[in-house]
Scaffold this motif. Structure first.
Motif, PDB file in Angstrom:
ATOM      1  N   GLN A 179      11.974   1.247  17.502  1.00 48.15           N
ATOM      2  CA  GLN A 179      11.789  -0.123  17.025  1.00 48.15           C
ATOM      3  C   GLN A 179      12.659  -1.099  17.804  1.00 48.15           C
ATOM      4  OE1 GLN A 179      11.383  -0.970  12.742  1.00 48.15           O
ATOM      5  NE2 GLN A 179      11.462   1.246  12.442  1.00 48.15           N
ATOM      6  N   GLY A 180      13.846  -0.649  18.192  1.00 49.54           N
ATOM      7  CA  GLY A 180      14.717  -1.491  19.007  1.00 49.54           C
ATOM      8  C   GLY A 180      14.056  -1.869  20.321  1.00 49.54           C
ATOM      9  N   PHE A 181      13.370  -0.907  20.929  1.00 55.40           N
ATOM     10  CA  PHE A 181      12.642  -1.217  22.158  1.00 55.40           C
ATOM     11  C   PHE A 181      11.493  -2.185  21.867  1.00 55.40           C
ATOM     12  CE2 PHE A 181      14.386   2.833  24.001  1.00 55.40           C
ATOM     13  CZ  PHE A 181      15.006   2.238  25.096  1.00 55.40           C
ATOM     14  N   LEU A 182      10.766  -1.945  20.785  1.00 52.05           N
ATOM     15  CA  LEU A 182       9.628  -2.810  20.460  1.00 52.05           C
ATOM     16  C   LEU A 182      10.050  -4.254  20.195  1.00 52.05           C
ATOM     17  CD1 LEU A 182       7.334  -0.621  18.175  1.00 52.05           C
ATOM     18  CD2 LEU A 182       6.718  -1.656  20.369  1.00 52.05           C
ATOM     19  N   LYS A 183      11.264  -4.443  19.694  1.00 49.32           N
ATOM     20  CA  LYS A 183      11.730  -5.791  19.370  1.00 49.32           C
ATOM     21  C   LYS A 183      12.159  -6.579  20.605  1.00 49.32           C
ATOM     22  CE  LYS A 183      13.196  -4.666  14.677  1.00 49.32           C
ATOM     23  NZ  LYS A 183      14.349  -4.355  13.802  1.00 49.32           N
ATOM     24  N   ARG A 184      12.292  -5.907  21.727  1.00 51.10           N
ATOM     25  CA  ARG A 184      12.668  -6.619  22.947  1.00 51.10           C
ATOM     26  C   ARG A 184      11.532  -7.547  23.384  1.00 51.10           C
ATOM     27  NH1 ARG A 184      15.952  -2.638  27.105  1.00 51.10           N
ATOM     28  NH2 ARG A 184      17.489  -1.868  25.605  1.00 51.10           N
ATOM     29  N   ASP A 185      11.912  -8.668  23.966  1.00 48.91           N
ATOM     30  CA  ASP A 185      10.895  -9.591  24.484  1.00 48.91           C
ATOM     31  C   ASP A 185      10.060  -8.908  25.566  1.00 48.91           C
ATOM     32  OD1 ASP A 185      11.687 -11.639  22.825  1.00 48.91           O
ATOM     33  OD2 ASP A 185      13.065 -12.503  24.284  1.00 48.91           O
ATOM     34  N   ARG A 186      10.731  -8.075  26.345  1.00 49.49           N
ATOM     35  CA  ARG A 186      10.019  -7.304  27.365  1.00 49.49           C
ATOM     36  C   ARG A 186      10.721  -5.963  27.536  1.00 49.49           C
ATOM     37  NH1 ARG A 186       9.687 -10.971  32.563  1.00 49.49           N
ATOM     38  NH2 ARG A 186       9.249  -8.994  33.583  1.00 49.49           N
ATOM     39  N   LEU A 187       9.920  -4.909  27.628  1.00 50.34           N
ATOM     40  CA  LEU A 187      10.464  -3.567  27.808  1.00 50.34           C
ATOM     41  C   LEU A 187      10.925  -3.347  29.242  1.00 50.34           C
ATOM     42  CD1 LEU A 187       7.776  -1.551  25.844  1.00 50.34           C
ATOM     43  CD2 LEU A 187      10.162  -1.803  25.199  1.00 50.34           C
ATOM     44  N   TYR A 188      10.215  -3.958  30.171  1.00 49.07           N
ATOM     45  CA  TYR A 188      10.473  -3.742  31.594  1.00 49.07           C
ATOM     46  C   TYR A 188      11.020  -5.027  32.211  1.00 49.07           C
ATOM     47  CZ  TYR A 188       7.920   0.495  30.656  1.00 49.07           C
ATOM     48  OH  TYR A 188       7.532   1.707  30.127  1.00 49.07           O
ATOM     49  N   PHE A 189      12.085  -4.877  32.958  1.00 49.52           N
ATOM     50  CA  PHE A 189      12.788  -6.035  33.507  1.00 49.52           C
ATOM     51  C   PHE A 189      12.052  -6.679  34.671  1.00 49.52           C
ATOM     52  CE2 PHE A 189      16.196  -3.459  31.575  1.00 49.52           C
ATOM     53  CZ  PHE A 189      16.769  -4.410  30.741  1.00 49.52           C
ATOM     54  N   THR A 190      11.406  -5.876  35.505  1.00 49.23           N
ATOM     55  CA  THR A 190      10.761  -6.416  36.702  1.00 49.23           C
ATOM     56  C   THR A 190       9.312  -6.797  36.389  1.00 49.23           C
ATOM     57  OG1 THR A 190       9.983  -4.258  37.484  1.00 49.23           O
ATOM     58  CG2 THR A 190      12.214  -4.933  38.144  1.00 49.23           C
ATOM     59  N   ASP A 191       8.853  -7.852  37.032  1.00 51.53           N
ATOM     60  CA  ASP A 191       7.459  -8.268  36.836  1.00 51.53           C
ATOM     61  C   ASP A 191       6.502  -7.183  37.306  1.00 51.53           C
ATOM     62  OD1 ASP A 191       8.296 -10.680  35.783  1.00 51.53           O
ATOM     63  OD2 ASP A 191       8.120 -11.756  37.691  1.00 51.53           O
ATOM     64  N   THR A 192       6.870  -6.478  38.363  1.00 48.58           N
ATOM     65  CA  THR A 192       6.014  -5.424  38.915  1.00 48.58           C
ATOM     66  C   THR A 192       5.751  -4.341  37.878  1.00 48.58           C
ATOM     67  OG1 THR A 192       6.852  -5.829  41.143  1.00 48.58           O
ATOM     68  CG2 THR A 192       5.807  -3.696  40.749  1.00 48.58           C
ATOM     69  N   CYS A 193       6.806  -3.823  37.279  1.00 49.63           N
ATOM     70  CA  CYS A 193       6.656  -2.731  36.312  1.00 49.63           C
ATOM     71  C   CYS A 193       6.120  -3.238  34.985  1.00 49.63           C
ATOM     72  CB  CYS A 193       7.986  -2.015  36.120  1.00 49.63           C
ATOM     73  SG  CYS A 193       8.567  -1.176  37.618  1.00 49.63           S
ATOM     74  N   ARG A 194       6.486  -4.441  34.638  1.00 51.62           N
ATOM     75  CA  ARG A 194       5.972  -4.994  33.379  1.00 51.62           C
ATOM     76  C   ARG A 194       4.454  -5.100  33.432  1.00 51.62           C
ATOM     77  NH1 ARG A 194       6.418 -10.920  30.617  1.00 51.62           N
ATOM     78  NH2 ARG A 194       6.187 -10.227  28.486  1.00 51.62           N
ATOM     79  N   ALA A 195       3.935  -5.590  34.530  1.00 52.44           N
ATOM     80  CA  ALA A 195       2.483  -5.744  34.660  1.00 52.44           C
ATOM     81  C   ALA A 195       1.776  -4.399  34.560  1.00 52.44           C
ATOM     82  CB  ALA A 195       2.148  -6.429  35.985  1.00 52.44           C
ATOM     83  N   GLU A 196       2.408  -3.362  35.065  1.00 45.49           N
ATOM     84  CA  GLU A 196       1.776  -2.042  35.097  1.00 45.49           C
ATOM     85  C   GLU A 196       1.941  -1.270  33.798  1.00 45.49           C
ATOM     86  OE1 GLU A 196       1.875   2.047  37.811  1.00 45.49           O
ATOM     87  OE2 GLU A 196       3.011   0.279  38.447  1.00 45.49           O
ATOM     88  N   TRP A 197       3.099  -1.407  33.124  1.00 47.96           N
ATOM     89  CA  TRP A 197       3.450  -0.479  32.061  1.00 47.96           C
ATOM     90  C   TRP A 197       3.613  -1.084  30.671  1.00 47.96           C
ATOM     91  CZ3 TRP A 197       7.789   1.687  35.651  1.00 47.96           C
ATOM     92  CH2 TRP A 197       7.229   2.579  36.568  1.00 47.96           C
ATOM     93  N   GLU A 198       3.850  -2.371  30.560  1.00 46.16           N
ATOM     94  CA  GLU A 198       4.260  -2.950  29.275  1.00 46.16           C
ATOM     95  C   GLU A 198       3.239  -2.693  28.159  1.00 46.16           C
ATOM     96  OE1 GLU A 198       7.124  -5.514  27.097  1.00 46.16           O
ATOM     97  OE2 GLU A 198       7.219  -4.847  29.178  1.00 46.16           O
ATOM     98  N   GLU A 199       1.997  -2.969  28.402  1.00 51.62           N
ATOM     99  CA  GLU A 199       0.981  -2.865  27.355  1.00 51.62           C
ATOM    100  C   GLU A 199       0.857  -1.435  26.840  1.00 51.62           C
ATOM    101  OE1 GLU A 199      -3.776  -3.845  26.634  1.00 51.62           O
ATOM    102  OE2 GLU A 199      -2.793  -4.491  28.482  1.00 51.62           O
ATOM    103  N   ALA A 200       0.763  -0.472  27.754  1.00 47.96           N
ATOM    104  CA  ALA A 200       0.627   0.933  27.344  1.00 47.96           C
ATOM    105  C   ALA A 200       1.877   1.413  26.619  1.00 47.96           C
ATOM    106  CB  ALA A 200       0.347   1.807  28.558  1.00 47.96           C
ATOM    107  N   ALA A 201       3.042   0.989  27.090  1.00 45.51           N
ATOM    108  CA  ALA A 201       4.293   1.420  26.461  1.00 45.51           C
ATOM    109  C   ALA A 201       4.382   0.908  25.032  1.00 45.51           C
ATOM    110  CB  ALA A 201       5.487   0.936  27.279  1.00 45.51           C
ATOM    111  N   ARG A 202       4.029  -0.339  24.806  1.00 46.54           N
ATOM    112  CA  ARG A 202       4.096  -0.896  23.454  1.00 46.54           C
ATOM    113  C   ARG A 202       3.118  -0.182  22.520  1.00 46.54           C
ATOM    114  NH1 ARG A 202       7.336  -4.959  22.436  1.00 46.54           N
ATOM    115  NH2 ARG A 202       8.319  -6.007  24.213  1.00 46.54           N
ATOM    116  N   ALA A 203       1.955   0.173  23.039  1.00 45.33           N
ATOM    117  CA  ALA A 203       0.986   0.901  22.213  1.00 45.33           C
ATOM    118  C   ALA A 203       1.530   2.272  21.831  1.00 45.33           C
ATOM    119  CB  ALA A 203      -0.334   1.029  22.955  1.00 45.33           C
ATOM    120  N   ASN A 204       2.126   2.982  22.783  1.00 45.75           N
ATOM    121  CA  ASN A 204       2.703   4.297  22.491  1.00 45.75           C
ATOM    122  C   ASN A 204       3.847   4.191  21.483  1.00 45.75           C
ATOM    123  OD1 ASN A 204       1.129   6.080  24.042  1.00 45.75           O
ATOM    124  ND2 ASN A 204       2.320   5.679  25.890  1.00 45.75           N
ATOM    125  N   LEU A 205       4.726   3.215  21.697  1.00 47.39           N
ATOM    126  CA  LEU A 205       5.871   3.059  20.805  1.00 47.39           C
ATOM    127  C   LEU A 205       5.420   2.724  19.385  1.00 47.39           C
ATOM    128  CD1 LEU A 205       8.298   1.076  23.143  1.00 47.39           C
ATOM    129  CD2 LEU A 205       8.642   3.396  22.287  1.00 47.39           C
TER     130      LEU A 205
END
Length: 197
Positions: free
Chosen positions: A160-186
């Motif tokens: 839940q701590g990760f989910l509450k972050r404004d963004r899980l991934y710091f870089t725009d590159t990784c955020r674009a690739e991984w953020e949506e799937a990561a939030r769904a898994n979490l």
């Protein structure tokens, strides 16, 4: 420069310790694949690479100083192989994995490299659901000494701590690739944990 075999072989032995189920050499190999792909974005790839190999070198699930111990081991073993600036950055990267936050006082270039490493380290959160579910089972196995209810409550709080972050991934590159799937898994994992409390 890849670490020499006389350093890598003892590391592989460490990553094969019986208490490890996720934090194994397979985790290192997964990060190496991301490193190879993201290397063009890195300013000091050698520092990032050595941090990658050593960041989980010391792993006791019940300890609270694994990251510091791993960074100290890197200092002891890599001191004669890395330039002082690269060793200092690798040390900071490893210590930053304790809370997955970016420390203050870094140059923009070093901060970027550290952010890419932290993002790679959390790439598992965006894995296919079946791979993510195996990761969760492996983490549970590493904490086998913790009773079920305590583990579920603690794990739920962490996720839940990760989910509450404004963004899980710091870089725009990784955020674009991984953020949506990561939030769904979490979110799916938190729901399952809370349903069993």
């Amino acid at each position: 420069m890849i670490p020499p075999s006389d350093l890598l072989e003892p590391l592989k032995t460490r990553y094969a310790e019986p208490q490890r189920h996720y934090h194994t050499w397979a985790h290192i190999e997964a990060l190496l694949r991301h490193f190879g792909r993201l290397k063009p974005h890195l300013n000091r790839p050698e520092a990032v690479l050595w941090a990658l190999y050593w960041h989980d070198a010391i792993y006791d699930p019940m300890a609270k100083d694994n990251e510091d111990e791993s960074a100290d081991l890197l200092q002891a073993e890599a001191g004669t192989h890395l330039a002082p600036d690269d060793l200092a950055l690798a040390d900071k990267i490893i210590r930053a994995t304790a809370k997955h936050v970016v420390p203050e006082g870094l140059s923009p270039e070093d901060e970027s490299d550290l952010c890419f490493f932290l993002d790679m380290d959390l790439s598992i959160l965006a894995a296919r659901p079946d791979v993510f579910d195996q990761y969760e089972r492996d983490v549970r196995a590493e904490y086998a000494a913790v009773p079920d209810m305590a583990f579920r409550a603690g794990r739920s709080m962490i996720l839940q701590g990760f989910l509450k972050r404004d963004r899980l991934y710091f870089t725009d590159t990784c955020r674009a690739e991984w953020e949506e799937a990561a939030r769904a898994n979490l979110a799916r994992s938190v729901a399952a944990l809370e349903a069993s409390l």
